[in-house]
Design a protein around this motif. Structure first.
Motif, PDB file in Angstrom:
ATOM      1  N   UNK A 182     -40.543  63.171  32.038  1.00  0.00           N
ATOM      2  CA  UNK A 182     -40.607  64.720  32.695  1.00  0.00           C
ATOM      3  C   UNK A 182     -40.451  63.811  34.112  1.00  0.00           C
ATOM      4  N   UNK A 183     -38.891  63.710  35.271  1.00  0.00           N
ATOM      5  CA  UNK A 183     -39.087  63.417  36.028  1.00  0.00           C
ATOM      6  C   UNK A 183     -38.048  64.783  36.801  1.00  0.00           C
ATOM      7  N   UNK A 184     -38.519  64.309  38.094  1.00  0.00           N
ATOM      8  CA  UNK A 184     -38.170  65.890  39.226  1.00  0.00           C
ATOM      9  C   UNK A 184     -36.389  65.497  40.064  1.00  0.00           C
ATOM     10  N   UNK A 185     -36.089  66.156  40.795  1.00  0.00           N
ATOM     11  CA  UNK A 185     -35.325  66.270  41.856  1.00  0.00           C
ATOM     12  C   UNK A 185     -34.731  66.969  42.090  1.00  0.00           C
ATOM     13  N   UNK A 186     -34.144  67.560  43.138  1.00  0.00           N
ATOM     14  CA  UNK A 186     -34.435  68.113  44.291  1.00  0.00           C
ATOM     15  C   UNK A 186     -32.845  68.777  44.236  1.00  0.00           C
ATOM     16  N   UNK A 187     -32.037  69.677  44.671  1.00  0.00           N
ATOM     17  CA  UNK A 187     -30.712  70.017  44.823  1.00  0.00           C
ATOM     18  C   UNK A 187     -30.743  71.434  45.374  1.00  0.00           C
ATOM     19  N   UNK A 188     -29.747  71.494  46.696  1.00  0.00           N
ATOM     20  CA  UNK A 188     -29.080  72.102  47.295  1.00  0.00           C
ATOM     21  C   UNK A 188     -28.794  73.309  46.451  1.00  0.00           C
ATOM     22  N   UNK A 189     -28.953  74.845  46.763  1.00  0.00           N
ATOM     23  CA  UNK A 189     -28.883  76.048  46.330  1.00  0.00           C
ATOM     24  C   UNK A 189     -28.072  76.691  47.429  1.00  0.00           C
ATOM     25  N   UNK A 190     -27.441  77.497  47.223  1.00  0.00           N
ATOM     26  CA  UNK A 190     -26.442  78.245  47.629  1.00  0.00           C
ATOM     27  C   UNK A 190     -27.431  80.110  47.681  1.00  0.00           C
ATOM     28  N   UNK A 199     -36.468  69.778  36.695  1.00  0.00           N
ATOM     29  CA  UNK A 199     -36.454  68.907  35.612  1.00  0.00           C
ATOM     30  C   UNK A 199     -35.440  68.754  34.822  1.00  0.00           C
ATOM     31  N   UNK A 200     -35.790  66.933  34.729  1.00  0.00           N
ATOM     32  CA  UNK A 200     -35.041  66.039  34.083  1.00  0.00           C
ATOM     33  C   UNK A 200     -35.599  65.499  33.060  1.00  0.00           C
ATOM     34  N   UNK A 201     -35.071  64.742  31.793  1.00  0.00           N
ATOM     35  CA  UNK A 201     -36.189  63.998  30.837  1.00  0.00           C
ATOM     36  C   UNK A 201     -35.295  62.617  30.871  1.00  0.00           C
ATOM     37  N   UNK A 202     -35.675  61.227  31.276  1.00  0.00           N
ATOM     38  CA  UNK A 202     -35.371  60.287  30.784  1.00  0.00           C
ATOM     39  C   UNK A 202     -36.170  59.428  30.203  1.00  0.00           C
ATOM     40  N   UNK A 203     -36.074  57.504  29.433  1.00  0.00           N
ATOM     41  CA  UNK A 203     -36.257  57.469  28.708  1.00  0.00           C
ATOM     42  C   UNK A 203     -36.943  56.276  29.613  1.00  0.00           C
ATOM     43  N   UNK A 204     -38.739  56.278  29.292  1.00  0.00           N
ATOM     44  CA  UNK A 204     -39.406  54.855  29.396  1.00  0.00           C
ATOM     45  C   UNK A 204     -39.352  53.530  28.722  1.00  0.00           C
ATOM     46  N   UNK A 205     -38.838  52.582  29.121  1.00  0.00           N
ATOM     47  CA  UNK A 205     -39.874  51.287  28.281  1.00  0.00           C
ATOM     48  C   UNK A 205     -41.003  51.400  28.286  1.00  0.00           C
TER      49      UNK A 205
END
Length: 128
Positions: free
Chosen positions: A82-90, A55-61
Motif C-alpha cells: 500500500x502506497x499513498x499519493x496526494x491529490x487536489x480536491x475542489x 491510498x493505492x495498492x501496487x505490487x512489489x517484487x
C-alpha cells in the motif's frame, strides 16, 4: 513493518511521562486536534483547494523462500504494497470559511475546558 516501528515506541515514550504530564496530555488532546484541523482548514482556504491523501495498492517484487518437496529455493514473488499519493480536491470556499468560524468557536470552548482540567491535574499532581 517500518511503518509500525514508531507505533511501538509510543508506549515507551508515554511510560516516561510523569503522572502530571500524562494527565495534562489527556486534558489537552481535543484542543491539539482542533488546532491541527483549524490550521489545515486555514491552509485550504488560503490555497483555494484541499489536499487529500489517497491510498493505492501496487505490487512489489522481492526474493522469497519457497520450499516444496526438495530443498528451499529463492524465487521472485510479488507482494502487495500500500502506497499513498496526494491529490487536489475542489472546495466550497464559503462553506470552508463557515466551518473555520465554527471550529474557532469550538476551540475557544476547548481552551477553557483544557485550562480547567490542567489546573485539576496540577492540583492532583503538585510534584510535577
Amino acid at each position: 513493518m517500518r511503518h509500525f516501528l514508531p507505533l511501538l515506541l509510543i508506549p515507551l515514550v508515554t511510560a516516561c511521562a510523569t503522572p502530571r504530564e500524562a494527565c495534562e496530555a489527556r486534558a489537552t488532546k481535543d484542543l491539539r486536534v482542533m488546532n491541527k484541523l483549524i490550521a489545515e482548514t486555514q491552509a485550504n482556504v488560503s490555497r483555494g483547494y484541499a489536499i487529500e491523501r489517497e491510498s493505492y495498492v501496487t505490487t512489489r517484487y522481492q526474493i522469497c523462500a519457497r520450499s516444496g518437496d526438495g530443498p528451499v529455493e529463492a524465487v521472485w514473488c510479488h507482494r502487495p504494497e500500500t502506497r499513498y499519493r496526494t491529490k487536489q480536491v475542489a472546495i466550497d470556499p464559503a462553506a470552508e470559511q463557515q466551518k473555520l468560524r465554527n471550529m474557532i468557536v469550538k476551540r475557544d470552548q476547548l481552551e477553557r475546558e483544557a485550562r480547567t482540567q490542567v489546573a485539576a491535574c496540577r492540583k492532583a499532581y503538585p510534584e510535577g
